[in-house]
Design an enzyme around this catalytic site. Sequence first.
Site, PDB file in Angstrom:
ATOM      1  N   HIS A 371       0.814  -1.216   0.000  1.00 44.61           N
ATOM      2  CA  HIS A 371       0.000   0.000   0.000  1.00 44.61           C
ATOM      3  C   HIS A 371       0.848   1.268   0.000  1.00 44.61           C
ATOM      4  CE1 HIS A 371      -3.728   2.065   0.151  1.00 44.61           C
ATOM      5  NE2 HIS A 371      -4.414   1.113   0.756  1.00 44.61           N
ATOM      6  N   ASP A 375      -2.362   2.146  -4.240  1.00 47.78           N
ATOM      7  CA  ASP A 375      -3.610   2.231  -3.485  1.00 47.78           C
ATOM      8  C   ASP A 375      -4.582   1.144  -3.932  1.00 47.78           C
ATOM      9  OD1 ASP A 375      -2.747   4.438  -2.012  1.00 47.78           O
ATOM     10  OD2 ASP A 375      -3.365   5.825  -3.602  1.00 47.78           O
TER      11      ASP A 375
END
EC number: 2.3.1.12
Length: 398
Positions: A371, A375
């Site tokens: 992450h 995203d």
Amino acid sequence: MAVKVVMPKLGMAMKQGEVSIWNKKVGDPVEKGESIASIQSEKIEMEIEAPEKGTLIDIKVKEGEEVPPGTAICYIGDANESVQEEAGAPVAEDNMPQAVQPVKQENKPAASKKDRMKISPVARKIAEKAGLDLKQLKGTGPGGRIVKDDVTKALAEQKKDQAKPVSEQKAQEIPVTGMRKVIAARMQESLANSAQLTITMKADITKLATLQKQLSPTAEERYGTKLTITHFVSRAAVLALQAHPVLNSFYQNERIITHPHVHLGMAVALENGLVVPVIRHAEKLSLIELAQSISENAKKAREGRAGSEELQGSTFSITNLGAFGVEHFTPILNPPETGILGIGASYDTPVYQGEEIVRSTILPLSLTFDHRACDGAPAAAFLKAMKTYLEEPAALIL
């Protein structure tokens, strides 16, 4: 003047090498090219050869000790010669000794059974020292090769037979060494140093399953390679990575490094661990070329013929637990990669198509991503692209 022998660098990612066992002791004469020690690093066990004829006059690294590449591990010289340590810059990579590739057993016409036996030098030395009958050992290494773990387990079983009754036996402690030690360190490092998240998606591969059954016999006849669902999924991943390059990236030193080429890592399970052979420039390969590379790399890995350079440098990895009936799981990233795809077990289920209920084949997919670099929306878009390719598979063979 004494010749310094150093720990070789087996690959660009190598940080430490371990001396598994010394085949010679101080004072022993050695011939040029003779194996003097066995080392292991990055899941590979190799031998170090003497660069010159002489006497082993000093050993600097003990068995089981880990040192960085370029570190002096021993000296070879005249029998009465003393070692004069060199101060200054580390040994250049070009001057490092070459490690012998994983030992290959050849069927020589006049060879004895002992010579034909698939066994690592470390395992052979430990077994012979303990008086174990090599013919009674069962190898669990690549191609049935007897490895160190097989010998230590056999010794443990031998002690168990001579120990107390079963009801009084205690739990067994197994040292973490070699491949398992490397895997443990890398997996812990991966989880500790990245922000991993797994998302899942299902693809209807009814058309793909039919296409695979139609093409596989022809592919095997013409090219000697069976086409599997994994090959189609891998091709879909390569195409999706080109459209979504953030998944084909590294997160390093607070920078996101996207790669122009797809170097695809395909996880291969072994009896004593896991390796990830790499298919370089996978975006340049057709479906059949990709399938051939995947099959050949997996075969080399299982037979212990994959070199260290073939087991590193991937930009995205794929792992498959479908053969075990697992549907969704959470693969762990192969650092410093941003993504890894998990392929689950396909299954048939009734699905609505308009007002009708039809039988469809469903393939579960699991994507773990970092992450920090990617995203949720871009990761989901990548999986959506894969789903599209798998459900309309014509693009995979063009």
